[in-house]
Design an enzyme around this catalytic site. Sequence first.
Site, PDB file in Angstrom:
ATOM      1  N   LYS A 260      62.133  84.761  83.014  1.00  0.00           N
ATOM      2  CA  LYS A 260      61.574  83.807  84.292  1.00  0.00           C
ATOM      3  C   LYS A 260      61.860  84.517  85.491  1.00  0.00           C
ATOM      4  O   LYS A 260      63.146  84.939  85.742  1.00  0.00           O
ATOM      5  CB  LYS A 260      62.139  82.663  84.295  1.00  0.00           C
ATOM      6  CG  LYS A 260      61.652  81.310  84.873  1.00  0.00           C
ATOM      7  CD  LYS A 260      62.275  80.211  84.638  1.00  0.00           C
ATOM      8  CE  LYS A 260      61.356  78.949  85.583  1.00  0.00           C
ATOM      9  NZ  LYS A 260      62.377  77.635  85.761  1.00  0.00           N
TER      10      LYS A 260
HETATM   11  C1  E4P Z   1      61.259  74.803  85.923  1.00  0.00           C
HETATM   12  O1  E4P Z   1      60.698  75.777  85.646  1.00  0.00           O
HETATM   13  C2  E4P Z   1      61.526  74.695  87.478  1.00  0.00           C
HETATM   14  O2  E4P Z   1      62.596  75.457  87.698  1.00  0.00           O
HETATM   15  C3  E4P Z   1      61.935  73.163  88.002  1.00  0.00           C
HETATM   16  O3  E4P Z   1      61.008  72.186  87.049  1.00  0.00           O
HETATM   17  C4  E4P Z   1      62.169  72.835  89.125  1.00  0.00           C
HETATM   18  O4  E4P Z   1      62.091  71.386  89.314  1.00  0.00           O
HETATM   19  P1  E4P Z   1      62.668  70.627  90.659  1.00  0.00           P
HETATM   20  O5  E4P Z   1      61.704  71.066  91.790  1.00  0.00           O
HETATM   21  O6  E4P Z   1      62.826  69.397  90.366  1.00  0.00           O
HETATM   22  O7  E4P Z   1      64.199  71.486  90.817  1.00  0.00           O
END
Ligand code: E4P
Length: 214
Positions: free
Chosen positions: A83
């Site tokens: 990622k």
């Molecule tokens: C997933 O890949 C993201 O990091 C995550 O969904 C972020 O979510 P949030 O905005 O609730 O922190």
Amino acid sequence: MKLFIDTANMQEIETANKWGVICGVTTNPTLIAREGRDVKEVIKEIASIVDGPISGEVNSLDAEGMITEGRAIASIHPQIVVKIPMCQAGLEAVSVLSKEGIKTNVTLIFTPAQALLAARAGASFVSPFVGRLEDIDSNGIQLVEQVAVIFQSFQIKTEIIAASIRSPQHIGECALAGADIATVPFKVLEKSFEHPLTSAGIEQFKKDFEGMKK
Ligand code: E4P
């Protein structure tokens, strides 16, 4: 639309995996820090539970660092997806890693242009953030829809992971908007089983069944 779980908590992953509804996991530095554990250790453990893509995020902010870290994360297990945050250095890293056959998930996508750039750099997945856009009064579902239309128009194979999901309603809306995957926090997954009429129906059937036995 497939469902991933958005967590680094092993108990949550094990429970959701038993439900049979998830086929992948996304983590981020915030989620890993919440567990107070080493990122590689967590990712390895997740891969032993879930049979599907598992996103582990890099910490570096320069391309060289992301590439080195990305290779190390990818070497943990064949299911790992690296990622990488959306930025110039990030896409440089995606371009190098994708040519080496390493899968990447470009995160923190807030515009259709960012999604297109990430896809062109070779990202396997892009993650538009629905909830965080809504936090600033923007339309997160519309972003997912726009990215889906663009990818379909140009036959782009990059998969869309709708992220930052805050409610069961978001899940339905993302599916309708054309997301390939929604990555959902455990609490939202739990809530998605529920409806007051489902509970009332179960209660009524239980009563009727008890009556039949008499
Ligand atoms: C997933 O890949 C993201 O990091 C995550 O969904 C972020 O979510 P949030 O905005 O609730 O922190």
